[in-house]
Design a protein around this motif. Structure first.
Motif, PDB file in Angstrom:
ATOM      1  N   SER A  98     -19.350  -6.477 -20.524  1.00 50.38           N
ATOM      2  CA  SER A  98     -17.971  -6.150 -20.897  1.00 50.38           C
ATOM      3  C   SER A  98     -17.891  -5.390 -22.214  1.00 50.38           C
ATOM      4  CB  SER A  98     -17.130  -7.418 -20.985  1.00 50.38           C
ATOM      5  OG  SER A  98     -17.574  -8.220 -22.068  1.00 50.38           O
ATOM      6  N   ALA A  99     -18.984  -5.250 -22.945  1.00 53.70           N
ATOM      7  CA  ALA A  99     -18.987  -4.530 -24.219  1.00 53.70           C
ATOM      8  C   ALA A  99     -18.880  -3.035 -23.957  1.00 53.70           C
ATOM      9  CB  ALA A  99     -20.268  -4.837 -24.992  1.00 53.70           C
ATOM     10  N   PRO A 100     -18.180  -2.283 -24.836  1.00 53.87           N
ATOM     11  CA  PRO A 100     -18.095  -0.833 -24.652  1.00 53.87           C
ATOM     12  C   PRO A 100     -19.470  -0.196 -24.858  1.00 53.87           C
ATOM     13  CG  PRO A 100     -17.112  -1.464 -26.749  1.00 53.87           C
ATOM     14  CD  PRO A 100     -17.453  -2.739 -26.012  1.00 53.87           C
ATOM     15  N   ALA A 101     -19.646   0.978 -24.279  1.00 51.71           N
ATOM     16  CA  ALA A 101     -20.913   1.692 -24.394  1.00 51.71           C
ATOM     17  C   ALA A 101     -21.141   2.061 -25.859  1.00 51.71           C
ATOM     18  CB  ALA A 101     -20.898   2.936 -23.526  1.00 51.71           C
ATOM     19  N   THR A 102     -22.368   1.930 -26.309  1.00 46.99           N
ATOM     20  CA  THR A 102     -22.670   2.184 -27.706  1.00 46.99           C
ATOM     21  C   THR A 102     -23.008   3.636 -27.988  1.00 46.99           C
ATOM     22  OG1 THR A 102     -24.977   1.593 -27.326  1.00 46.99           O
ATOM     23  CG2 THR A 102     -23.493  -0.155 -28.072  1.00 46.99           C
ATOM     24  N   ARG A 119     -22.452  -8.800 -22.452  1.00 49.66           N
ATOM     25  CA  ARG A 119     -23.224  -7.550 -22.409  1.00 49.66           C
ATOM     26  C   ARG A 119     -22.554  -6.514 -21.498  1.00 49.66           C
ATOM     27  NH1 ARG A 119     -28.060  -5.604 -24.828  1.00 49.66           N
ATOM     28  NH2 ARG A 119     -28.862  -4.035 -23.428  1.00 49.66           N
TER      29      ARG A 119
END
Length: 149
Positions: free
Chosen positions: A34-38, A32
């Motif tokens: 490390s995921a790029p911003a949506t 969560r």
């Protein structure tokens, strides 16, 4: 013969379930974070516009009144042509121009001498300036007469 009782397996299974839950939670939050911003980042609120006090501004700029009157003087009296190197066939060259009594600087054809004045063209004894290189000349500077003796 040794038999294992169900009471012995219960704490082992509960410990295993807690460790699996902790591992799954760590993996979830790691993915969560490390995921790029949506979506786009939220915008900051713009600050309120500052209202200027004209009287305070006039008091502040009172010391600069002389400089403002010097800028209001016509450009012809502020600019002095001290020398030139004109390419009569090529249309290029450079002029040595002093602005507001400061030391002269060389300006090539097409260069901005000051805001709103561009060196447009040169002849043997004069420089033509205007708002644009290809526009009409609004100011013509003449070389000073040679001092003879």
């Amino acid at each position: 013969m040794v038999t294992t009782s169900p009471h012995r397996w219960a704490p082992l299974l509960a410990t295993l379930a807690l460790w699996a839950l902790a591992g799954a939670s760590a993996v979830y939050w790691g993915l969560r974070l490390s995921a790029p911003a949506t979506g786009p980042a939220p915008l900051a609120a713009a600050p309120d516009a500052v209202q200027a006090d004209p009287q305070a501004l006039a008091r502040l700029l009172a010391a600069q009144a002389q400089a403002a009157t010097a800028e209001a003087a016509p450009a012809a009296s502020r600019l002095v042509l001290l020398g030139l190197l004109a390419g009569t066939e090529s249309g290029t060259g450079a002029a040595l121009i002093a602005v507001d009594g400061k030391p002269p600087k060389p300006y090539r054809v097409g260069a901005s001498v000051e805001p709103g004045l561009v060196l447009q063209s040169l002849t043997r004894r004069e420089a033509r300036l205007g708002p644009q290189v290809d526009g009409a000349a609004t100011l013509t500077l003449q070389m000073p007469a040679p001092k003879g003796g």
